[in-house]
Design a protein around this motif. Structure first.
Motif, PDB file in Angstrom:
ATOM      1  N   PRO A  52      -2.309  -2.548 -13.188  1.00 10.02           N
ATOM      2  CA  PRO A  52      -1.849  -2.101 -14.239  1.00 10.02           C
ATOM      3  C   PRO A  52      -3.070  -1.216 -15.238  1.00 10.02           C
ATOM      4  N   LYS A  53      -4.355  -1.433 -14.629  1.00  8.96           N
ATOM      5  CA  LYS A  53      -5.486  -0.646 -15.250  1.00  8.96           C
ATOM      6  C   LYS A  53      -5.782   0.618 -14.634  1.00  8.96           C
ATOM      7  N   GLY A  54      -4.849   0.896 -13.626  1.00  9.09           N
ATOM      8  CA  GLY A  54      -4.791   2.214 -12.729  1.00  9.09           C
ATOM      9  C   GLY A  54      -6.050   2.172 -11.619  1.00  9.09           C
ATOM     10  N   ARG A  55      -6.584   0.903 -11.513  1.00  9.96           N
ATOM     11  CA  ARG A  55      -7.611   0.749 -10.364  1.00  9.96           C
ATOM     12  C   ARG A  55      -6.764   0.623  -8.822  1.00  9.96           C
ATOM     13  N   PRO A  56      -7.562   1.484  -7.850  1.00 11.78           N
ATOM     14  CA  PRO A  56      -6.877   0.973  -6.706  1.00 11.78           C
ATOM     15  C   PRO A  56      -7.028  -0.315  -6.201  1.00 11.78           C
ATOM     16  N   THR A  57      -6.225  -1.113  -5.904  1.00  9.36           N
ATOM     17  CA  THR A  57      -6.320  -2.381  -5.227  1.00  9.36           C
ATOM     18  C   THR A  57      -5.899  -2.465  -3.685  1.00  9.36           C
ATOM     19  N   LEU A  58      -5.165  -1.644  -3.342  1.00  9.15           N
ATOM     20  CA  LEU A  58      -4.674  -1.712  -1.869  1.00  9.15           C
ATOM     21  C   LEU A  58      -4.821   0.021  -1.481  1.00  9.15           C
ATOM     22  N   TYR A  59      -5.356   0.220  -0.248  1.00  7.64           N
ATOM     23  CA  TYR A  59      -5.492   1.833   0.035  1.00  7.64           C
ATOM     24  C   TYR A  59      -5.645   2.108   1.235  1.00  7.64           C
ATOM     25  N   ASN A  60      -5.336   3.175   1.510  1.00  7.39           N
ATOM     26  CA  ASN A  60      -5.258   3.845   3.080  1.00  7.39           C
ATOM     27  C   ASN A  60      -4.532   3.052   4.089  1.00  7.39           C
ATOM     28  N   ASN A  66       0.118  -0.380  16.276  1.00 11.06           N
ATOM     29  CA  ASN A  66       1.651  -1.458  16.015  1.00 11.06           C
ATOM     30  C   ASN A  66       1.383  -2.426  15.066  1.00 11.06           C
ATOM     31  N   GLU A  67       0.194  -2.064  13.890  1.00  5.86           N
ATOM     32  CA  GLU A  67       0.019  -2.866  12.790  1.00  5.86           C
ATOM     33  C   GLU A  67      -0.252  -2.115  11.435  1.00  5.86           C
ATOM     34  N   TRP A  68       0.259  -2.668  10.489  1.00  2.00           N
ATOM     35  CA  TRP A  68      -0.254  -1.953   9.091  1.00  2.00           C
ATOM     36  C   TRP A  68      -1.715  -2.419   8.654  1.00  2.00           C
ATOM     37  N   LYS A  69      -2.505  -1.336   8.688  1.00  2.00           N
ATOM     38  CA  LYS A  69      -3.807  -1.800   8.235  1.00  2.00           C
ATOM     39  C   LYS A  69      -4.339  -0.811   7.153  1.00  2.00           C
ATOM     40  N   GLY A  70      -5.290  -1.507   6.500  1.00  2.91           N
ATOM     41  CA  GLY A  70      -5.859  -0.748   5.123  1.00  2.91           C
ATOM     42  C   GLY A  70      -7.053  -1.460   4.433  1.00  2.91           C
ATOM     43  N   THR A  71      -7.260  -1.298   3.381  1.00  2.00           N
ATOM     44  CA  THR A  71      -8.157  -2.022   2.575  1.00  2.00           C
ATOM     45  C   THR A  71      -7.714  -2.546   1.325  1.00  2.00           C
TER      46      THR A  71
END
Length: 110
Positions: A52-60, A66-71
């Motif tokens: 809600p504060k506009g900070r990226p929490t989940l990205y890339n 065959n998997e969803w990967k990110g940070t």
């Protein structure tokens, strides 16, 4: 022999039941275990989530091997780590990794 065949069929059904797809869609609002609402959007096939504060929490977040990967990032602790994401009905299962440690989180669709 029938028991072995039955076991193999059950294992196959279980594995394919949880298989990930490049067509999975994580867009929308998701409530974390701490009650924070994360808004996830899709930009050219990569997903990202903002608090809600506009900070990226989940990205890339991308579909790779065959998997969803990110940070994923926890702004309260300053911790950031790689993650895998699984869409399980109306829940998002996120397995975050930091070194040899991992943590599993579940976010509920809003």
């Amino acid at each position: 022999m029938k028991k072995v065949l039955s076991c193999l069929v059950v294992i196959f059904i279980t594995v394919t039941g949880f298989a990930q797809s490049a067509n999975d869609n994580f867009t929308g609002k998701w409530k974390t275990e701490d009650g924070v609402i994360i808004t996830i959007s899709n930009n050219s096939g990569k997903f990202s989530g903002m608090d809600p504060k506009g900070r990226p929490t989940l990205y890339n977040v991308r579909f790779e091997k065959n998997e969803w990967k990110g940070t994923v990032e926890n702004h309260e602790t300053g911790q950031k780590g790689n993650c895998e994401i699984y869409l399980e009905g109306k829940k998002l299962k996120i397995i975050a990794h930091k070194g040899i440690f991992s943590k599993t989180m579940y976010w509920a669709e809003q």
